[in-house]
Write an enzyme that holds these catalytic residues in place. Sequence first.
Site, mmCIF file in Angstrom:
data_model
loop_
_atom_site.group_PDB
_atom_site.id
_atom_site.type_symbol
_atom_site.label_atom_id
_atom_site.label_comp_id
_atom_site.label_asym_id
_atom_site.label_seq_id
_atom_site.Cartn_x
_atom_site.Cartn_y
_atom_site.Cartn_z
ATOM 1 N N GLU A 319 -10.997 158.975 50.853
ATOM 2 C CA GLU A 319 -9.766 158.279 50.479
ATOM 3 C C GLU A 319 -8.568 159.104 50.932
ATOM 4 O O GLU A 319 -8.309 160.192 50.423
ATOM 5 C CB GLU A 319 -9.739 158.048 48.965
ATOM 6 C CG GLU A 319 -10.897 157.198 48.468
ATOM 7 C CD GLU A 319 -11.029 157.205 46.959
ATOM 8 O OE1 GLU A 319 -10.059 156.840 46.262
ATOM 9 O OE2 GLU A 319 -12.106 157.598 46.457
ATOM 10 N N LYS A 322 -5.621 160.626 48.586
ATOM 11 C CA LYS A 322 -5.879 161.689 47.621
ATOM 12 C C LYS A 322 -5.282 162.974 48.166
ATOM 13 O O LYS A 322 -4.905 163.046 49.349
ATOM 14 C CB LYS A 322 -7.381 161.833 47.380
ATOM 15 C CG LYS A 322 -8.031 160.567 46.829
ATOM 16 C CD LYS A 322 -9.383 160.828 46.233
ATOM 17 C CE LYS A 322 -9.242 161.466 44.868
ATOM 18 N NZ LYS A 322 -10.520 161.557 44.146
#
Length: 345
Positions: A319, A322
């Site tokens: 992701e 993040k």
Amino acid sequence: MLYSPKKLFLFFLSCIVLYVNYNNSGFVTAANSIGLNYGLLGDNLPSPSNVINLYKSIGISRIRIFDPNTEVLNALRGHRDIEVTVGVKDQDLAALAASEEAVKGWFAANIESYLADVNITFITVGNEVIPGPIGPQVLPVMQSLTNLVKSRNLPISISTVVAMSNLEQSYPPSAGMFTSQAREQLVPVLKLLSQTSTPILVNIYPYFAYASDPANIRLDYASFNTKSIVVQDGSLGYSNMFDAIFDAFVWAMEKEGVKDLPMVVSETGWPSAGNGNFTTPAIASTYNRNFVKHIASGKGTPKRPNKSMDGFLFATFNENQKPAGTEQNFGLYNPSDMKPIYKLF
């Protein structure tokens, strides 16, 4: 009889069967299953419907989402073969803790419309907020949600997710004990859960312990990659750090009078990049593969032998929103093409 890598991958991740020998068709059935955490902190993630199709193609029957995301829950409609754990966002806790009516409103707005065709099995109140400044808000929200689902005879368990920061001491495992703040905030939660034998959800990451002290922690011990006893704790011998951390939490609960409470491993994993030689695809593959095998074996831990354990790998995708570094590299799949980042099996 030989099996394709795709089929082996499915068999391992679903934990419906445990692959015993790469050169024959021997299998051992296992009653456990591995789940996947489905995070959404990325701007290049596949559509939820494509993600659900991915889960089904590899035999995943349990997923965890961190908030009641409408798009994800709508994509799950009709897929009642997938058990879903839904999180209450940390920032919502204050308002919900202040009012049982607010909890009812939250449930009506976020859960109610999905009950008929989404298999919601757990609602988790907060993610790693105990111990901490908003930790005291967890218990009243859990109590209100527990009362709500009980009054309606809904098969939904209410719990919370905690990290190992609750432990003041964890080595050796029998010395496990909670911090003073954890005793204040967590123990009442554990006692609420024990009334109905509802599991506490725990995040266990041997990677962080290893990365913080590689001079004294063996990589094979941290990654389930040795069968020899590395830590002897009285009559209990530990060949992997995961079991040692798990049992330290069990010991800490017992010292507070909470015995035999089930534990679900809500997160574990190993990043494949972001911290040099500590985070390679090979090590990540080794840890995650061995964790799945460990869960599927049903052998439990030294303190809880032969007790089944449920676990969720972290995470489905890398992701990109993040924090930079290892946090962006725990995924099993690339979001752009949904292909595995490394060969797991």
